[in-house]
Motif scaffolding. Structure first.
Motif, PDB file in Angstrom:
ATOM      1  N   ALA A  88      -3.933  10.513   1.334  1.00  0.00           N
ATOM      2  CA  ALA A  88      -3.861   9.472   0.305  1.00  0.00           C
ATOM      3  C   ALA A  88      -3.795  10.080  -1.095  1.00  0.00           C
ATOM      4  O   ALA A  88      -3.477   9.388  -2.057  1.00  0.00           O
ATOM      5  CB  ALA A  88      -5.068   8.541   0.417  1.00  0.00           C
ATOM      6  N   LEU A  89      -4.098  11.376  -1.191  1.00  0.00           N
ATOM      7  CA  LEU A  89      -4.156  11.994  -2.519  1.00  0.00           C
ATOM      8  C   LEU A  89      -2.790  12.486  -2.971  1.00  0.00           C
ATOM      9  O   LEU A  89      -1.931  12.843  -2.164  1.00  0.00           O
ATOM     10  CB  LEU A  89      -5.111  13.187  -2.491  1.00  0.00           C
ATOM     11  CG  LEU A  89      -6.582  12.871  -2.268  1.00  0.00           C
ATOM     12  CD1 LEU A  89      -7.367  14.168  -2.151  1.00  0.00           C
ATOM     13  CD2 LEU A  89      -7.125  12.019  -3.395  1.00  0.00           C
ATOM     14  N   SER A  90      -2.620  12.528  -4.260  1.00  0.00           N
ATOM     15  CA  SER A  90      -1.423  13.139  -4.831  1.00  0.00           C
ATOM     16  C   SER A  90      -1.483  14.652  -4.609  1.00  0.00           C
ATOM     17  O   SER A  90      -2.550  15.260  -4.638  1.00  0.00           O
ATOM     18  CB  SER A  90      -1.370  12.827  -6.320  1.00  0.00           C
ATOM     19  OG  SER A  90      -0.653  13.820  -6.998  1.00  0.00           O
ATOM     20  N   ILE A 131       0.835  -1.207   0.000  1.00  0.00           N
ATOM     21  CA  ILE A 131       0.000   0.000   0.000  1.00  0.00           C
ATOM     22  C   ILE A 131       0.870   1.257   0.000  1.00  0.00           C
ATOM     23  O   ILE A 131       0.634   2.197  -0.761  1.00  0.00           O
ATOM     24  CB  ILE A 131      -0.945  -0.002   1.219  1.00  0.00           C
ATOM     25  CG1 ILE A 131      -2.005  -1.064   0.999  1.00  0.00           C
ATOM     26  CG2 ILE A 131      -1.568   1.365   1.434  1.00  0.00           C
ATOM     27  CD1 ILE A 131      -2.977  -1.195   2.119  1.00  0.00           C
ATOM     28  N   TRP A 132       1.895   1.249   0.826  1.00  0.00           N
ATOM     29  CA  TRP A 132       2.804   2.403   0.898  1.00  0.00           C
ATOM     30  C   TRP A 132       3.433   2.674  -0.456  1.00  0.00           C
ATOM     31  O   TRP A 132       3.409   3.790  -0.969  1.00  0.00           O
ATOM     32  CB  TRP A 132       3.883   2.139   1.948  1.00  0.00           C
ATOM     33  CG  TRP A 132       5.009   3.117   1.906  1.00  0.00           C
ATOM     34  CD1 TRP A 132       6.146   3.005   1.162  1.00  0.00           C
ATOM     35  CD2 TRP A 132       5.104   4.360   2.594  1.00  0.00           C
ATOM     36  NE1 TRP A 132       6.950   4.100   1.361  1.00  0.00           N
ATOM     37  CE2 TRP A 132       6.338   4.954   2.240  1.00  0.00           C
ATOM     38  CE3 TRP A 132       4.271   5.030   3.494  1.00  0.00           C
ATOM     39  CZ2 TRP A 132       6.757   6.177   2.741  1.00  0.00           C
ATOM     40  CZ3 TRP A 132       4.693   6.251   3.995  1.00  0.00           C
ATOM     41  CH2 TRP A 132       5.920   6.810   3.615  1.00  0.00           C
ATOM     42  N   GLN A 133       3.995   1.631  -1.043  1.00  0.00           N
ATOM     43  CA  GLN A 133       4.686   1.796  -2.316  1.00  0.00           C
ATOM     44  C   GLN A 133       3.718   2.221  -3.416  1.00  0.00           C
ATOM     45  O   GLN A 133       4.029   3.068  -4.236  1.00  0.00           O
ATOM     46  CB  GLN A 133       5.382   0.482  -2.722  1.00  0.00           C
ATOM     47  CG  GLN A 133       6.711   0.267  -2.050  1.00  0.00           C
ATOM     48  CD  GLN A 133       7.706   1.338  -2.422  1.00  0.00           C
ATOM     49  OE1 GLN A 133       7.785   2.366  -1.780  1.00  0.00           O
ATOM     50  NE2 GLN A 133       8.459   1.123  -3.479  1.00  0.00           N
ATOM     51  N   PHE A 134       2.544   1.602  -3.413  1.00  0.00           N
ATOM     52  CA  PHE A 134       1.568   1.949  -4.447  1.00  0.00           C
ATOM     53  C   PHE A 134       1.180   3.428  -4.346  1.00  0.00           C
ATOM     54  O   PHE A 134       1.150   4.143  -5.349  1.00  0.00           O
ATOM     55  CB  PHE A 134       0.322   1.064  -4.341  1.00  0.00           C
ATOM     56  CG  PHE A 134      -0.723   1.420  -5.359  1.00  0.00           C
ATOM     57  CD1 PHE A 134      -0.548   1.072  -6.693  1.00  0.00           C
ATOM     58  CD2 PHE A 134      -1.844   2.144  -5.003  1.00  0.00           C
ATOM     59  CE1 PHE A 134      -1.489   1.428  -7.643  1.00  0.00           C
ATOM     60  CE2 PHE A 134      -2.796   2.506  -5.949  1.00  0.00           C
ATOM     61  CZ  PHE A 134      -2.611   2.142  -7.265  1.00  0.00           C
ATOM     62  N   THR A 135       0.920   3.875  -3.115  1.00  0.00           N
ATOM     63  CA  THR A 135       0.541   5.279  -2.944  1.00  0.00           C
ATOM     64  C   THR A 135       1.666   6.203  -3.385  1.00  0.00           C
ATOM     65  O   THR A 135       1.444   7.193  -4.082  1.00  0.00           O
ATOM     66  CB  THR A 135       0.196   5.563  -1.464  1.00  0.00           C
ATOM     67  OG1 THR A 135      -0.475   4.446  -0.939  1.00  0.00           O
ATOM     68  CG2 THR A 135      -0.651   6.777  -1.321  1.00  0.00           C
ATOM     69  N   THR A 190     -11.240   8.890   9.695  1.00  0.00           N
ATOM     70  CA  THR A 190     -11.130   8.603   8.262  1.00  0.00           C
ATOM     71  C   THR A 190     -11.260   9.874   7.439  1.00  0.00           C
ATOM     72  O   THR A 190     -10.520  10.087   6.483  1.00  0.00           O
ATOM     73  CB  THR A 190     -12.221   7.598   7.841  1.00  0.00           C
ATOM     74  OG1 THR A 190     -12.151   6.471   8.703  1.00  0.00           O
ATOM     75  CG2 THR A 190     -12.035   7.161   6.405  1.00  0.00           C
ATOM     76  N   ILE A 191     -12.205  10.726   7.835  1.00  0.00           N
ATOM     77  CA  ILE A 191     -12.423  11.977   7.092  1.00  0.00           C
ATOM     78  C   ILE A 191     -11.208  12.901   7.217  1.00  0.00           C
ATOM     79  O   ILE A 191     -10.769  13.508   6.252  1.00  0.00           O
ATOM     80  CB  ILE A 191     -13.689  12.691   7.607  1.00  0.00           C
ATOM     81  CG1 ILE A 191     -14.919  11.869   7.231  1.00  0.00           C
ATOM     82  CG2 ILE A 191     -13.785  14.103   7.058  1.00  0.00           C
ATOM     83  CD1 ILE A 191     -16.196  12.365   7.853  1.00  0.00           C
ATOM     84  N   TYR A 192     -10.637  12.984   8.430  1.00  0.00           N
ATOM     85  CA  TYR A 192      -9.517  13.890   8.645  1.00  0.00           C
ATOM     86  C   TYR A 192      -8.261  13.451   7.894  1.00  0.00           C
ATOM     87  O   TYR A 192      -7.414  14.267   7.567  1.00  0.00           O
ATOM     88  CB  TYR A 192      -9.181  13.987  10.140  1.00  0.00           C
ATOM     89  CG  TYR A 192     -10.185  14.756  10.967  1.00  0.00           C
ATOM     90  CD1 TYR A 192     -11.318  15.301  10.372  1.00  0.00           C
ATOM     91  CD2 TYR A 192     -10.003  14.950  12.325  1.00  0.00           C
ATOM     92  CE1 TYR A 192     -12.241  15.998  11.124  1.00  0.00           C
ATOM     93  CE2 TYR A 192     -10.922  15.654  13.086  1.00  0.00           C
ATOM     94  CZ  TYR A 192     -12.046  16.172  12.480  1.00  0.00           C
ATOM     95  OH  TYR A 192     -12.947  16.871  13.219  1.00  0.00           O
ATOM     96  N   VAL A 227      -9.713   3.759   1.523  1.00  0.00           N
ATOM     97  CA  VAL A 227     -11.009   3.409   2.097  1.00  0.00           C
ATOM     98  C   VAL A 227     -11.060   1.916   2.436  1.00  0.00           C
ATOM     99  O   VAL A 227     -11.556   1.512   3.482  1.00  0.00           O
ATOM    100  CB  VAL A 227     -12.146   3.792   1.117  1.00  0.00           C
ATOM    101  CG1 VAL A 227     -13.470   3.215   1.584  1.00  0.00           C
ATOM    102  CG2 VAL A 227     -12.236   5.307   0.988  1.00  0.00           C
ATOM    103  N   VAL A 228     -10.506   1.090   1.542  1.00  0.00           N
ATOM    104  CA  VAL A 228     -10.569  -0.358   1.747  1.00  0.00           C
ATOM    105  C   VAL A 228      -9.607  -0.822   2.837  1.00  0.00           C
ATOM    106  O   VAL A 228      -9.936  -1.660   3.666  1.00  0.00           O
ATOM    107  CB  VAL A 228     -10.265  -1.103   0.426  1.00  0.00           C
ATOM    108  CG1 VAL A 228     -10.166  -2.597   0.664  1.00  0.00           C
ATOM    109  CG2 VAL A 228     -11.354  -0.798  -0.594  1.00  0.00           C
ATOM    110  N   ALA A 229      -8.397  -0.257   2.849  1.00  0.00           N
ATOM    111  CA  ALA A 229      -7.358  -0.760   3.757  1.00  0.00           C
ATOM    112  C   ALA A 229      -6.737   0.372   4.555  1.00  0.00           C
ATOM    113  O   ALA A 229      -5.528   0.423   4.728  1.00  0.00           O
ATOM    114  CB  ALA A 229      -6.303  -1.514   2.959  1.00  0.00           C
TER     115      ALA A 229
END
Lengths: 297, 289
Positions: free
Chosen positions: B110-112, A220-224, B103-105, A280-282
């Motif tokens: 996760a975004l570029s 997950i880390w690498q993918f992100t 989760t919201i915060y 969201v999934v993991a």
């Protein structure tokens, strides 16, 4: 008398507590809005027509939901002179990320296994050097890497980008696996050695089966990291091999024709969707990777 | 055969070791070397001393970029830490739906940065974004043109960066709060010590290592910030939001000034070095003791 005073004080205390609690929830709610607002604006903007964007306001819901912007963003938006949408670049990113994630994870697992379980003089120095490599600003390797990729004949290609991501991902993948394997008692390896099991056998039948959580964290880390990368993508790609982050930036900044904000937003959501989905999934594993990258040990 | 077996672990490590020596340390060496030459469009290898660094520090554009690094980095780190700590403490009060709120915060992380930059660029654009919206509500005089105002544009980068990373700091601190020994807190509560004192005198001081980690991560993010500036302001208006990372990139790939690119990269490296090396050193030492 004292009882009455006491209970009054208590009920007053309860009221203050209740008010404070409400304030707390209100505050948390306001911050939730702050974090969600940009996503909300992106989604609603992407579903509006340009006409509606010009006449309506930022946070109004679309009066007429249209997916035109999404279609354009996916298949016909212009990234400079080419107008094929983000689709080909989306697949470029997949083609870069999948092999790079797999290779760097595998190498990280083996490195971590050696450093943690087959201690030899110099293993710690290797690890320290590797760890420092995680922190270098990549600007410092950009110029020589561009030349090296040229010498290797993979400049501007997808294999070239895979190579770069594997090399500079190794620090973190090694770190993750090393910190995980170091918690497994060394007696296990010793006992297996006494029983005649070799290096690979021990790795394959003892360590790998224990590794599922850390594999998930690392993948997950690498993918992100790789999916979201822009610096390597923009430095080492050429027209046709660009990853989606570069294509998105080109769409947003392309100066030809009318500015289509709804298309920009649709393209941005498409670019963000894979990592958002993973989150969201993991989410649990995502957070673990983030914290493992900062709080070591 | 016996030799092979004895040395197999080292052999397995060798490819990564060699790759690291070449692609990390060798490349740093190459950049350091070239930063001492008169390289322009093509690298040259005759050492000429520190002329590139002299040029760098007498360049107005670099001056802006370097100042911006500390302005942006300072604000970004301090505000993210304060906000992250506050949110973590708020969330630590037996909040219903804590998981959902967390989760919201955290999702922006996760975004570029390119996605983040694109979104905020749209929100902050004066013509159709926030400014136009508030004006549409009847506040005709409302002005919010930071994105196109050279004096204020750097703060939009700070804003977007905080939006992206503060949730992560919150997660770090929350994990820290939860790892504090519950017995001590219980004892303090029985003694009637008010909650805010428990936080300020017991819990927060015991989280010093987490403050340090959060600082290192944020400082590292700040120095590396490149994508966000490119997507949000493109370094503009003018060069007002340039950072060392964008300066280096411009010199390397659009100005064709390899000497400047190399020397600015080395300065970035120096900044990272002064922050990270003491940290790594102490981390590794603790573990070996």
């Amino acid at each position: 008398m004292t009882d009455a005073v006491y209970s009054e004080a208590r009920s007053q205390g309860q009221i203050t507590r209740l008010v404070l609690r409400w304030l707390l929830y209100l505050l948390l709610f306001v911050f939730a809005l702050f974090y969600l607002a940009p996503l909300f604006v992106m989604v609603t903007t992407s579903l509006k027509s340009l006409e509606e964007i010009r006449t309506g306001d930022l946070i109004s819901l679309p009066r007429q939901v249209t997916f035109d912007a999404w279609r354009t963003a996916w298949a016909s938006a212009c990234t400079g002179i080419q107008c094929e949408g983000v689709r080909p670049y989306f697949w470029n990113s997949v083609l870069i990320a999948v092999p790079a994630v797999l290779i760097s994870t595998l190498l990280g697992a083996i490195n971590g296994y050696v450093v943690a379980q087959w201690r030899f003089p110099g293993a710690n120095i290797f690890f320290a050097l590797m760890l420092f490599g995680c922190f270098i600003p990549f600007q410092v390797v950009l110029l020589p890497m561009a030349r090296m990729l040229g010498l290797m004949g993979i400049a501007g290609t997808i294999p070239g980008l895979i190579f770069v991501h594997v090399i500079y991902g190794l620090g973190f993948t090694t770190l993750f696996f090393r910190n995980y394997y170091v918690t497994i008692p060394a007696e296990l390896t010793k006992a297996a050695k006494v029983d005649g099991a070799g290096f690979f056998r021990i790795f394959w039948s003892i360590f790998l089966p224990l590794s599922l959580p850390i594999i998930v964290v690392t993948v997950i880390w690498q993918f992100t990291q790789i999916w979201n990368d822009f610096l390597f993508g923009v430095s080492f790609s050429q027209a046709g091999t660009q990853p989606i982050t570069v294509a998105l930036n080109n769409i947003v900044n392309s100066t030809t024709g009318v500015k289509e904000y709804n298309v920009d937003m649709a393209a941005a959501i498409i670019a963000g969707l894979p990592t958002l989905l993973v989150y969201v999934v993991a989410g649990k594993y995502f957070i673990r990777g983030l914290t493992a990258g900062s709080v070591k040990g | 055969m016996k030799f092979l077996e004895d040395h197999l672990p080292k052999l397995m490590l060798a490819p990564s070791f060699i790759a690291m020596l070449i692609f990390v340390y060798g490349f740093i060496g190459w950049t350091a070397w070239v930063s001492l030459t008169r390289s322009r469009l093509l690298p040259r290898y005759e050492i000429e001393g520190f002329i590139q660094y002299e040029r760098l520090f007498s360049s107005l554009r670099w001056d802006t970029a370097f100042t911006n690094l500390f302005l942006f980095g300072g604000l970004f780190i301090v505000i993210s830490m304060i906000l992250g700590l506050a949110l973590a403490i708020f969330l630590d009060q037996n909040i219903r739906a804590e998981g959902a709120i967390r989760t919201i915060y955290l999702y922006p992380m996760a975004l570029s940065m390119i996605v983040t930059g694109t979104a905020w660029k749209w929100i902050l654009n004066p013509g159709l974004g926030l400014e136009a919206m508030v004006q549409g509500w009847g506040f005709e005089g409302f002005k919010f043109d930071w994105l196109v105002n050279p004096d204020m544009a750097i703060y939009t980068v700070v804003l977007a960066a905080i939006w992206q990373s503060s949730g992560f700091v919150m997660a770090l601190f929350l994990a820290g709060l939860r790892s504090v020994d519950g017995e001590i807190i219980k004892a303090a509560q029985i003694d009637g010590i008010p909650n805010w004192r428990i936080y300020s005198a017991i819990i927060i001081p015991s989280m010093a290592p987490i403050f340090l980690s959060a600082f290192i991560v944020l400082a590292h993010l700040a120095i590396k910030s490149f994508d966000l500036v490119i997507a949000l302001t493109g370094g503009g208006p003018g060069f007002s939001t340039d950072l060392p990372a964008t300066y280096m990139f411009a010199m390397a790939f659009s100005r064709g000034d390899i000497g400047q690119a190399a020397s600015s990269a080395m300065v970035m490296m120096g900044v990272v070095f002064t922050i990270v090396v003491p940290y790594l050193y102490s981390e590794l030492r603790v573990k070996n003791d």
